[in-house]
Design a protein around this motif. Sequence first.
Motif, PDB file in Angstrom:
ATOM      1  N   ILE A  43       1.847  39.943 -11.083  1.00 54.93           N
ATOM      2  CA  ILE A  43       1.550  38.515 -11.063  1.00 54.93           C
ATOM      3  C   ILE A  43       2.042  37.961  -9.734  1.00 54.93           C
ATOM      4  CG2 ILE A  43       1.962  36.291 -12.181  1.00 54.93           C
ATOM      5  CD1 ILE A  43       2.843  38.197 -14.635  1.00 54.93           C
ATOM      6  N   VAL A  44       1.151  37.273  -9.014  1.00 55.47           N
ATOM      7  CA  VAL A  44       1.507  36.691  -7.716  1.00 55.47           C
ATOM      8  C   VAL A  44       1.071  35.232  -7.697  1.00 55.47           C
ATOM      9  CG1 VAL A  44       1.184  36.794  -5.220  1.00 55.47           C
ATOM     10  CG2 VAL A  44       1.211  38.922  -6.547  1.00 55.47           C
ATOM     11  N   LEU A  45       1.997  34.378  -7.323  1.00 48.07           N
ATOM     12  CA  LEU A  45       1.711  32.963  -7.092  1.00 48.07           C
ATOM     13  C   LEU A  45       1.908  32.705  -5.609  1.00 48.07           C
ATOM     14  CD1 LEU A  45       3.621  31.295 -10.020  1.00 48.07           C
ATOM     15  CD2 LEU A  45       1.188  31.109  -9.605  1.00 48.07           C
ATOM     16  N   ALA A  46       0.894  32.210  -4.973  1.00 50.37           N
ATOM     17  CA  ALA A  46       1.007  31.893  -3.548  1.00 50.37           C
ATOM     18  C   ALA A  46       0.274  30.588  -3.300  1.00 50.37           C
ATOM     19  CB  ALA A  46       0.394  33.003  -2.707  1.00 50.37           C
ATOM     20  N   ARG A  47       0.893  29.745  -2.517  1.00 51.83           N
ATOM     21  CA  ARG A  47       0.236  28.487  -2.154  1.00 51.83           C
ATOM     22  C   ARG A  47       0.713  28.081  -0.774  1.00 51.83           C
ATOM     23  NH1 ARG A  47       1.086  23.976  -6.203  1.00 51.83           N
ATOM     24  NH2 ARG A  47       1.400  25.544  -7.759  1.00 51.83           N
ATOM     25  N   GLU A  48      -0.148  27.384  -0.099  1.00 48.43           N
ATOM     26  CA  GLU A  48       0.200  26.897   1.224  1.00 48.43           C
ATOM     27  C   GLU A  48       1.399  25.966   1.111  1.00 48.43           C
ATOM     28  OE1 GLU A  48      -2.071  24.488   4.706  1.00 48.43           O
ATOM     29  OE2 GLU A  48      -3.237  25.950   3.547  1.00 48.43           O
ATOM     30  N   GLY A  49       2.360  26.134   1.984  1.00 47.09           N
ATOM     31  CA  GLY A  49       3.556  25.302   1.944  1.00 47.09           C
ATOM     32  C   GLY A  49       4.659  25.879   1.082  1.00 47.09           C
ATOM     33  N   GLY A  50       4.418  27.044   0.476  1.00 41.34           N
ATOM     34  CA  GLY A  50       5.438  27.700  -0.337  1.00 41.34           C
ATOM     35  C   GLY A  50       5.327  27.358  -1.802  1.00 41.34           C
ATOM     36  N   PHE A  51       6.033  28.109  -2.608  1.00 37.86           N
ATOM     37  CA  PHE A  51       5.987  27.888  -4.041  1.00 37.86           C
ATOM     38  C   PHE A  51       6.798  26.660  -4.407  1.00 37.86           C
ATOM     39  CE2 PHE A  51       9.314  30.965  -3.243  1.00 37.86           C
ATOM     40  CZ  PHE A  51      10.374  30.462  -3.944  1.00 37.86           C
ATOM     41  N   SER A  52       6.534  26.160  -5.608  1.00 34.36           N
ATOM     42  CA  SER A  52       7.137  24.901  -6.046  1.00 34.36           C
ATOM     43  C   SER A  52       7.893  25.098  -7.355  1.00 34.36           C
ATOM     44  CB  SER A  52       6.043  23.859  -6.250  1.00 34.36           C
ATOM     45  OG  SER A  52       5.258  24.220  -7.373  1.00 34.36           O
ATOM     46  N   LEU A  53       8.531  24.036  -7.804  1.00 32.63           N
ATOM     47  CA  LEU A  53       9.221  24.075  -9.084  1.00 32.63           C
ATOM     48  C   LEU A  53       8.237  24.338 -10.222  1.00 32.63           C
ATOM     49  CD1 LEU A  53      11.986  23.913 -10.348  1.00 32.63           C
ATOM     50  CD2 LEU A  53      11.752  21.442 -10.511  1.00 32.63           C
ATOM     51  N   THR A  54       7.007  23.876 -10.091  1.00 34.20           N
ATOM     52  CA  THR A  54       5.969  24.165 -11.087  1.00 34.20           C
ATOM     53  C   THR A  54       5.715  25.667 -11.163  1.00 34.20           C
ATOM     54  OG1 THR A  54       4.932  22.029 -10.746  1.00 34.20           O
ATOM     55  CG2 THR A  54       3.574  23.732 -11.744  1.00 34.20           C
ATOM     56  N   ASP A  55       5.698  26.335 -10.001  1.00 31.40           N
ATOM     57  CA  ASP A  55       5.506  27.787  -9.976  1.00 31.40           C
ATOM     58  C   ASP A  55       6.669  28.504 -10.665  1.00 31.40           C
ATOM     59  OD1 ASP A  55       3.136  27.454  -8.473  1.00 31.40           O
ATOM     60  OD2 ASP A  55       4.279  27.459  -6.602  1.00 31.40           O
TER      61      ASP A  55
END
Length: 118
Positions: A68-80
């Motif tokens: 499982i990989v979560l990636a988003r521009e600007g880095g991961f967040s508390l939601t992630d």
Amino acid sequence: MGRTEQDDNVLLDALRELNSWVADDGRLSRSLPLDDSQHAELAEQIKIFADTLGVRPDVSRTDEATLIVLAREGGFSLTDVTFAGRVETAYITIAGDMAAQEDTHLSKGRFRWLRRSE
């Protein structure tokens, strides 16, 4: 408005509660040892969590594990991190003894923070 140092500290505190999740330059990932039926069950849970929280994880399957990989521009967040916590809880419920065995090899709150250069 960008993330503050306090925001980053909250993220780090939340990550300390997760086992074996890896944080590296905007990505949050975890490899879970699961068989095919367990993978299918977890994948259904992941869909529900992702829709509820508005995240888009990349979920892939190898012979012995689910990645499982979560990636988003600007880095991961508390939601992630919240998503990761829900996945971890579902994994423990689904994998049962397998998760318990894995947990004996891990210390609670151990996660890895990597830089792309590693």
